[in-house]
Design a protein around this motif. Sequence first.
Motif, PDB file in Angstrom:
ATOM      1  N   ILE A 222       0.951  -1.258   0.074  1.00  0.00           N
ATOM      2  CA  ILE A 222       0.083  -0.091   0.191  1.00  0.00           C
ATOM      3  C   ILE A 222       0.849   1.207   0.036  1.00  0.00           C
ATOM      4  N   PHE A 223       0.705   2.061  -1.056  1.00  0.00           N
ATOM      5  CA  PHE A 223       1.502   3.434  -1.302  1.00  0.00           C
ATOM      6  C   PHE A 223       0.556   4.607  -0.545  1.00  0.00           C
ATOM      7  N   SER A 224       0.940   5.692  -0.419  1.00  0.00           N
ATOM      8  CA  SER A 224       0.308   6.891   0.105  1.00  0.00           C
ATOM      9  C   SER A 224       0.783   8.044  -0.776  1.00  0.00           C
ATOM     10  N   PHE A 225       0.099   9.019  -1.094  1.00  0.00           N
ATOM     11  CA  PHE A 225       0.364  10.173  -1.835  1.00  0.00           C
ATOM     12  C   PHE A 225      -0.063  11.260  -1.272  1.00  0.00           C
ATOM     13  N   ASP A 226       0.913  12.178  -0.920  1.00  0.00           N
ATOM     14  CA  ASP A 226       0.214  13.420  -0.127  1.00  0.00           C
ATOM     15  C   ASP A 226       0.227  14.479  -1.263  1.00  0.00           C
ATOM     16  N   LEU A 227      -1.157  15.102  -1.584  1.00  0.00           N
ATOM     17  CA  LEU A 227      -1.342  15.736  -2.795  1.00  0.00           C
ATOM     18  C   LEU A 227      -0.704  17.120  -2.588  1.00  0.00           C
ATOM     19  N   LEU A 228      -0.656  17.745  -1.100  1.00  0.00           N
ATOM     20  CA  LEU A 228      -0.142  19.055  -1.219  1.00  0.00           C
ATOM     21  C   LEU A 228       1.330  19.023  -0.794  1.00  0.00           C
TER      22      LEU A 228
END
Length: 656
Positions: free
Chosen positions: A347-353
């Motif tokens: 599982i990856f995460s992506f902080d858009l800000l």
Amino acid sequence: MTETAPTEAIRRSARVRASELIGRGWLNTGGKQVTLEDLRGKVVILDFWTFCCINCLHVLDELRPLEERFHDVLVTVGVHSPKFEHEADPDALAAAVERYEIEHPVLDDPELVTWQNYSARAWPTLVVIDPEGYIAATLAGEGHVAGLTSLVEELVAEHEAKGTLHRGSGPYVPPEPVSRTLRFPGKAVPVDRALGGEDSAGRFLVADTGHHRIVELAEDLETVTRSWGSGEKGYADGDAESAQFTEPQGLALLPAEVAQQVGYDVIVADTVNHRLRGIRAATGEVITLAGNGVQRLLDAERTREGAVVVGSLGTDPLNVSLSSPWDVLWSEAAQRVIIAMAGTHQIFSFDLLTSEIAVYAGTGLEGLLDGAADEAWYAQTSGLTQDAEGNVWIADSETSSLRVLKVAENPHAPVTQTLIGEGLFDFGFRDGDPAQARLQHPLGVTALPDGSVLVADTYNGAIRRWRGEHTAADGSTVPAEVSTVARGLNEPSDVLLDADGATLLVVETNAHQLVRIAVPEEYLTVDEGASQTQRPATAVAPGEFRLSIGFSAPSGQKLDDRWGDPTQLQVSSTPPELITEGAGTSEGLQRTLRLNSEVPQGVLHITARAAACDGAPGEEIPMHAACHLYQQDWGIPVTLEEGAETQLELDLRGIK
């Protein structure tokens, strides 16, 4: 795994005659049966695959340039040897061959006869046959293109000089094209007012996977009102008509306030391009958000204890490699996008800000293991949803499991828990107690307002429901249970609640449609049993049994022994009583087991892994060298017989 061992290391030293190709039938040959004699004079690659396996799908794409370059001297034959029961269905196989646009002959091997004749033990396995019909090499896993290219060049030159190479077309016959509104749709999300305007009610955004585009469907689920992507496989940013995707899957609509900040409204898991894409609703423009287009393999930095680091991959997402992102979800609890990274079982995460992309959970090792983010194992994560508390539920397809990532409790270090599922080779169709319930390769999941969770149980053709322990209207406690909502569907890959709250919307992939089904007042209870993947059994002797795994680091790499032995072996069995001594996890790739003479048969579950870093033998590994984690999983059925084999030799890299 970006490099392979030298050509001389993968060629067989002894000349072994290739076995005949035996199966139920052939696809992509115009109805003709193909024999090895028909292929004489060509270099042949047998690709042992099964259509559930993400590594097998990677190999299909790896082989395409090789097939194109050597089109007049090379013939690839896909030998489909199924893992799951559903994959033995000839109609399901035909659909998979069409879906993945396979342009070579495919042998249907449902009884694993050819698999056994070539001693295959893992998906995928590649066998190279020379123009005279002898086996030149056998390789397991993916990432062998460089070595294969050199080997094919060598064989072509050798046999052209001998006069045993025949140039010309092979036995592939392309199927007739079929026109459809949708083609193997993957995922869907309801269109909100921010994206669709005042008349958005009842509309859905759909990944029209087989047409390599994103479409908006009207309430009738048939009329395409908008689309993004040219419909041609490829990669290109731009306006809605010229942009290109390749087999997109997951979709996520961003909350209006987030979309306003980042300047786009929809995130697309552009699966085969190994990228995340964004869609701007106002202009129709498609942009790239993350991924450099290079497939991420099992490589990662390692801690002093040897565990894969879970954490940031940096704030330059366009220079990060991804691997087959299959679904995406905006997480309210984590305030970032959660990504089901099927290709690396994480599982990856992506902080858009901040643009930070990170490994959020999972070591990258394939299997079913619960626990902290840096300990959990997944297996081809394929579907995501979040419940009212903010926890993320996961359809973990290769372990046929439903799992939950406890994001709400700790967004920075979530713990994984399995609710349904047993392991990589366990599946079935069984309702009731979640501990005994079974699924078969689920791809979609959605959380309902009452706290229950629906699963698109893809290979069972069903929608299943998990509900935890709860209090009934009369005050009594109702134990957790699994039930069936609907069945008879054709590979449902996603399910969600319609706007009316009384209807479910199902993405029925192999029927090329979205369908509505009513939520039943009472749920079915089905018990068709639990199963395990069936493969030919190996006869082994009871008592002391030696297990040995070979590993060769690719050229340009060396074993990472800076902090001790960089190899590890995990061994277990079904039933557990099969192994009386030697089960468990330890360093090294050799193990002595003791097999129980009172257990007549079972399955040995073996996971081997090794770590290597870029560097030359005899030299120190540079401080910032890229390091790579190699893993292979085997589930080997065995029968215990006096006088049978007392040892088993396998190869982690599959190099003979």
